[in-house]
Design an enzyme around this catalytic site. Structure first.
Site, PDB file in Angstrom:
ATOM      1  N   SER A  86       3.723  -1.539  10.394  1.00  0.00           N
ATOM      2  CA  SER A  86       5.180  -1.639  10.583  1.00  0.00           C
ATOM      3  C   SER A  86       5.711  -3.033  10.264  1.00  0.00           C
ATOM      4  CB  SER A  86       5.581  -1.195  11.996  1.00  0.00           C
ATOM      5  OG  SER A  86       5.199   0.153  12.211  1.00  0.00           O
ATOM      6  N   GLY A 146       2.991  -0.960   4.227  1.00  0.00           N
ATOM      7  CA  GLY A 146       3.110   0.445   3.839  1.00  0.00           C
ATOM      8  C   GLY A 146       4.552   0.794   3.510  1.00  0.00           C
ATOM      9  N   GLU A 206      -6.678   5.257   7.672  1.00  0.00           N
ATOM     10  CA  GLU A 206      -6.421   6.648   7.283  1.00  0.00           C
ATOM     11  C   GLU A 206      -7.642   7.243   6.583  1.00  0.00           C
ATOM     12  OE1 GLU A 206      -2.762   5.789   5.266  1.00  0.00           O
ATOM     13  OE2 GLU A 206      -1.852   5.312   7.205  1.00  0.00           O
ATOM     14  N   LYS A 239       0.113   4.279  -0.364  1.00  0.00           N
ATOM     15  CA  LYS A 239      -0.519   5.493   0.176  1.00  0.00           C
ATOM     16  C   LYS A 239      -0.267   6.658  -0.795  1.00  0.00           C
ATOM     17  CE  LYS A 239      -0.057   3.401   4.661  1.00  0.00           C
ATOM     18  NZ  LYS A 239       0.029   3.531   6.099  1.00  0.00           N
ATOM     19  N   GLY A 261       2.911   2.826  10.635  1.00  0.00           N
ATOM     20  CA  GLY A 261       3.885   3.897  10.410  1.00  0.00           C
ATOM     21  C   GLY A 261       4.619   4.334  11.656  1.00  0.00           C
ATOM     22  N   HIS A 311      -9.413   1.579   4.920  1.00  0.00           N
ATOM     23  CA  HIS A 311      -8.135   1.798   5.613  1.00  0.00           C
ATOM     24  C   HIS A 311      -8.342   2.831   6.733  1.00  0.00           C
ATOM     25  CE1 HIS A 311      -4.010   2.909   6.458  1.00  0.00           C
ATOM     26  NE2 HIS A 311      -3.660   1.769   5.867  1.00  0.00           N
ATOM     27  N   GLU A 343      -5.111  -4.238  10.846  1.00  0.00           N
ATOM     28  CA  GLU A 343      -4.086  -3.214  10.988  1.00  0.00           C
ATOM     29  C   GLU A 343      -4.355  -2.395  12.246  1.00  0.00           C
ATOM     30  OE1 GLU A 343      -2.160  -2.253   6.912  1.00  0.00           O
ATOM     31  OE2 GLU A 343      -3.798  -0.865   7.268  1.00  0.00           O
ATOM     32  N   ASN A 377       0.869  -1.183   0.000  1.00  0.00           N
ATOM     33  CA  ASN A 377       0.000   0.000   0.000  1.00  0.00           C
ATOM     34  C   ASN A 377       0.902   1.228   0.000  1.00  0.00           C
ATOM     35  OD1 ASN A 377      -1.814   2.030   0.396  1.00  0.00           O
ATOM     36  ND2 ASN A 377      -2.352   1.458   2.496  1.00  0.00           N
TER      37      ASN A 377
END
Ligand code: 13P
Length: 251
Positions: A211, A232, A101, A13, A177, A99, A171, A11
């Site tokens: 992560s 990510g 985010e 992003k 992150g 997701h 997740e 992903n």
């Protein structure tokens, strides 16, 4: 390792333009060709790089394309949105939906995410439904209940036949992150609860994300209910993404 085919999805992003995407694929494809054919691999570039990615991947069937989101609506008056049929033009096989985010910054609700899941399936794409709890929810001891409520909210109306075609990515928000990856036993506990929550989930791929790195990926893949990763940061570099997958499936 369990018997389901492993799946790894990068992903990206809001990273990489079209030319950076072409460079990534040029470097990544030869590495991906060396990875066991039983491992499914996909990358999710931004919409603006999908055409470049589709062209660069056309010569090989080794790496599939994914989108990072899509509209729950068909074509029409929805400014700024992208319909499932538009993704199909670029041979997009998977679409990440829900997701954290997007839940946070675009205020996507379980209801809207559920409508997107149905639209993706109707268009012949595999939804990768992302779920996960915040640190506060985990500390209250409510992680399992929170994740199962997200699933019910998004997939409750889906028939069992359709639910069996979904990929679920766990997740934990606090692991995304941050470099603080989730303990693999905690990830397995959630993956196990997801799998057991509905008969239709018995054989679906359940991914871990947060992560995930070349150094820790194999630990997750050794868990009985974790079938791969939604990656990510470590998917932005071709060598790192290939090393992560190779290491994870070698264990
Ligand atoms: P990181 O691997 O950068 O933590 O991101 C995880 C993620 O959100 C993938 O969807």
């Amino acid at each position: 390792m369990n018997r389901r085919a492993p799946l790894f999805v990068g992903n990206w992003k809001m990273n990489k333009n079209a030319s950076q995407t072409r460079s990534f694929i040029e470097a990544f494809l030869p590495l991906a060709e060396k990875i066991s054919a039983r491992v499914d691999i996909a990358i999710a570039p931004p919409f603006t790089a999908l055409a470049a990615a589709a062209a660069a991947l056309a010569a090989s069937s080794r790496v599939a394309l994914a989108a990072q989101t899509m509209s729950e609506y068909g074509e029409g008056a929805y400014t700024g949105e992208i319909a499932a049929s538009m993704l199909a033009e670029f041979q997009v096989s998977y679409v990440i939906l829900g997701h954290s985010e997007r839940r946070l910054y675009q205020h996507e609700s379980d209801l809207a995410i559920g409508a997107k899941v149905r639209a993706a399936l109707a268009a012949g794409m595999k939804p990768i439904l992302a779920v996960g709890e915040s640190l506060a929810v985990r500390e209250e001891g409510n992680a399992v209940a929170h994740v199962l409520a997200q699933l019910e909210g998004a997939l409750g109306e889906l028939s069992d036949d359709r639910a069996a075609q979904v990929v679920i990515a766990y997740e934990p928000i606090w692991a995304i992150g941050t470099g603080k990856n989730c303990d693999r036993d905690q990830a397995q506990e959630i993956a196990h609860a997801i799998r057991g929550s509905r008969g239709a989930f018995a054989e679906i791929p359940i991914l871990y994300g947060g992560s995930m790195k070349p150094e820790n990926a194999s630990a997750y893949l050794q868990m009985p209910d974790i079938d791969g990763g939604l990656v990510g940061g470590a998917s932005l570099d071709p060598a790192s993404f290939a090393a992560l997958i190779t290491g994870a499936v070698a264990a």
